[in-house]
Design a protein around this motif. Structure first.
Motif, PDB file in Angstrom:
ATOM      1  N   ASN A   1       0.850  -1.196   0.000  1.00 26.74           N
ATOM      2  CA  ASN A   1       0.000   0.000   0.000  1.00 26.74           C
ATOM      3  C   ASN A   1       0.888   1.249   0.000  1.00 26.74           C
ATOM      4  N   PRO A   2       0.668   2.186  -0.943  1.00 24.82           N
ATOM      5  CA  PRO A   2       1.547   3.365  -1.029  1.00 24.82           C
ATOM      6  C   PRO A   2       1.267   4.434   0.028  1.00 24.82           C
ATOM      7  N   LEU A   3       0.183   4.297   0.768  1.00 30.39           N
ATOM      8  CA  LEU A   3      -0.169   5.302   1.774  1.00 30.39           C
ATOM      9  C   LEU A   3       0.777   5.202   2.967  1.00 30.39           C
ATOM     10  N   GLN A   4       1.084   6.358   3.545  1.00 32.53           N
ATOM     11  CA  GLN A   4       2.083   6.407   4.614  1.00 32.53           C
ATOM     12  C   GLN A   4       1.484   6.425   6.012  1.00 32.53           C
ATOM     13  N   THR A   5       0.269   6.893   6.161  1.00 30.04           N
ATOM     14  CA  THR A   5      -0.319   7.045   7.489  1.00 30.04           C
ATOM     15  C   THR A   5      -1.792   6.643   7.477  1.00 30.04           C
ATOM     16  N   PRO A   6      -2.364   6.356   8.644  1.00 28.46           N
ATOM     17  CA  PRO A   6      -3.810   6.084   8.701  1.00 28.46           C
ATOM     18  C   PRO A   6      -4.633   7.260   8.185  1.00 28.46           C
ATOM     19  N   TYR A   7      -4.172   8.489   8.426  1.00 25.85           N
ATOM     20  CA  TYR A   7      -4.936   9.650   7.962  1.00 25.85           C
ATOM     21  C   TYR A   7      -4.991   9.689   6.439  1.00 25.85           C
ATOM     22  N   GLU A   8      -3.900   9.317   5.775  1.00 20.17           N
ATOM     23  CA  GLU A   8      -3.933   9.246   4.314  1.00 20.17           C
ATOM     24  C   GLU A   8      -4.947   8.190   3.865  1.00 20.17           C
ATOM     25  N   ALA A   9      -5.036   7.093   4.607  1.00 22.02           N
ATOM     26  CA  ALA A   9      -6.029   6.066   4.271  1.00 22.02           C
ATOM     27  C   ALA A   9      -7.438   6.607   4.442  1.00 22.02           C
ATOM     28  N   LEU A  10      -7.638   7.421   5.470  1.00 24.09           N
ATOM     29  CA  LEU A  10      -8.944   8.038   5.685  1.00 24.09           C
ATOM     30  C   LEU A  10      -9.295   8.975   4.533  1.00 24.09           C
ATOM     31  N   ILE A  11      -8.310   9.735   4.079  1.00 26.31           N
ATOM     32  CA  ILE A  11      -8.540  10.651   2.949  1.00 26.31           C
ATOM     33  C   ILE A  11      -8.920   9.870   1.702  1.00 26.31           C
ATOM     34  N   LEU A  12      -8.115   8.850   1.370  1.00 25.22           N
ATOM     35  CA  LEU A  12      -8.403   8.069   0.159  1.00 25.22           C
ATOM     36  C   LEU A  12      -9.758   7.378   0.270  1.00 25.22           C
ATOM     37  N   ALA A  13     -10.079   6.839   1.451  1.00 20.24           N
ATOM     38  CA  ALA A  13     -11.375   6.175   1.638  1.00 20.24           C
ATOM     39  C   ALA A  13     -12.521   7.142   1.399  1.00 20.24           C
ATOM     40  N   SER A  14     -12.351   8.400   1.801  1.00 19.37           N
ATOM     41  CA  SER A  14     -13.420   9.392   1.602  1.00 19.37           C
ATOM     42  C   SER A  14     -13.635   9.684   0.124  1.00 19.37           C
ATOM     43  N   VAL A  15     -12.563   9.633  -0.651  1.00 21.26           N
ATOM     44  CA  VAL A  15     -12.680   9.851  -2.101  1.00 21.26           C
ATOM     45  C   VAL A  15     -13.339   8.646  -2.755  1.00 21.26           C
ATOM     46  N   VAL A  16     -12.909   7.451  -2.362  1.00 31.70           N
ATOM     47  CA  VAL A  16     -13.514   6.220  -2.889  1.00 31.70           C
ATOM     48  C   VAL A  16     -15.010   6.208  -2.594  1.00 31.70           C
ATOM     49  N   GLU A  17     -15.382   6.641  -1.382  1.00 29.42           N
ATOM     50  CA  GLU A  17     -16.792   6.663  -0.981  1.00 29.42           C
ATOM     51  C   GLU A  17     -17.616   7.538  -1.915  1.00 29.42           C
ATOM     52  N   LYS A  18     -17.053   8.662  -2.335  1.00 29.08           N
ATOM     53  CA  LYS A  18     -17.787   9.589  -3.201  1.00 29.08           C
ATOM     54  C   LYS A  18     -17.771   9.149  -4.662  1.00 29.08           C
ATOM     55  N   GLU A  19     -16.806   8.327  -5.043  1.00 33.36           N
ATOM     56  CA  GLU A  19     -16.690   7.933  -6.445  1.00 33.36           C
ATOM     57  C   GLU A  19     -17.672   6.826  -6.828  1.00 33.36           C
TER      58      GLU A  19
END
Length: 354
Positions: free
Chosen positions: A201-219
């Protein structure tokens, strides 16, 4: 002497008979359904209420069953007065005095519900809580910064921090109570997903995972597509490509978004414009659900770098490996969209002609 004995026996029998009559009446009262109750009726026990005050409230609600003495005797037998729990108690049609007092003794209060929907932003969450009744509204005059401080997380951006679920609450609870539970639930769900993340996984922190998850949720609202969507974004991040996702642009537009996104919007640089800035947006853009968190932590493998809606109303997408494939999929999407619009206009004309 014999006459006195006979009198005593008669008096004893009378007492026994009288006691039996009283007990039968008392037992009948305790187990007799309370008359006149309607669905939705309730009585509220407040802090400091004595049982006598609660009984007056019941009388005010139209409860006429039994005498005050019978209610007090039943409450004493059940030890209700000493264990009376604060809260709102349902007066359900068909319930008996015994049922009601048992609920009060055990604190079986009415549970209300409020739902945080997957994909909502913080404004929508706060609006839903503001409408929830009988929830107490402590945050009405707080801005987002004050809200996060009141929750014990000063300096944090509120977007994406509250897990979408249905939360039960009781009369007397506040919106802060619900938000604290939703924050803690998201914190745990994110930590669990991060602990199970893929090794590459290229994400570095849990917060980055939260950000990406929020984008996936909207897509996408299609559950089985979320890992694929996350996979496209993960590969773009690894390659240093722009994410080019419309939902982040829309979020950056804020109140200026009118339902349409135009070319000029895609070119206008904001911290959330992933057409002009490489990498993730600075904060989440929505409240992601558990499936979106899992997708961000474990993106699907493959080589697709693009996706576009099918355009048939299903909400599904076509995934492509190259620009040429993607352009063909976009052309098919636009053709599908035009056909649906034409069919809609013809249907509207036919309806108007009838």
């Amino acid at each position: 002497m014999r006459g006195c004995r006979n009198i005593a026996i008669v008096l004893l029998l009378a007492a026994v008979a009288g006691g039996a009559w009283v007990w039968q009446r008392y037992d009948s009262f305790a187990n007799q359904p309370i008359a006149g109750l309607q669905a939705g009726d309730a009585v509220v026990v407040e802090s400091g209420d004595s049982f006598a005050r609660v009984l007056r409230k019941l009388r005010g609600q139209g409860v006429r069953n039994g005498s005050d003495i019978e209610w007090r005797l039943l409450a004493r037998r059940m030890d209700v007065a000493a264990r009376l729990k604060v809260g709102e108690y349902a007066l359900r049609p068909g319930m008996t005095p015994l049922d009601l007092l048992r609920d009060m003794r055990n604190g079986r209060v009415v549970q209300h519900q409020v739902t945080i929907v997957e994909g909502w932003n913080i404004r929508q969450v706060r609006a839903a809580l503001a409408k929830a009744e009988p929830l107490q509204h402590e945050t009405a005059n707080m801005d987002d910064a004050a809200l996060m401080k009141a929750l014990g997380h000063p300096g944090e951006h509120p977007e994406g921090r509250f897990l979408p679920e249905t939360y039960a609450y009781s009369r007397g609870d506040s919106d802060l109570d619900v938000l604290k539970r939703a924050y803690d639930a998201m914190d745990k769900a994110l930590a669990d997903a991060w602990d199970r993340r893929a090794a590459d996984n290229p994400l570095q922190t849990p917060y980055e995972a939260l950000i990406l998850a929020s984008v996936v949720e909207k897509e996408t609202g299609v559950a089985d597509e979320r890992p694929q969507i996350a996979g496209v974004f993960a590969r773009r991040l690894k390659a240093g490509m722009l994410l080019q996702t419309d939902p982040t642009v829309i979020y950056g537009m804020g109140a200026a978004y009118d339902g349409n996104i135009r070319k000029r919007d895609l070119l206008a640089d904001t911290p959330y414009n992933t057409y002009t800035r490489v990498g993730l947006p600075p904060t989440p853009i929505s409240m992601p659900g558990r499936q979106a968190l899992e997708a961000a932590a474990n993106p699907a493998g493959g080589d697709a770098l693009f996706f576009v809606a099918v355009g048939d109303g299903s909400g599904r997408h076509v995934f492509s490996r190259s620009v040429s494939e993607h352009n063909a999929a976009v052309a098919a999407y636009l053709q599908q969209l035009r056909q649906r619009r034409t069919a809609g206009k013809e249907k509207a004309k036919g309806t108007a002609a009838q």
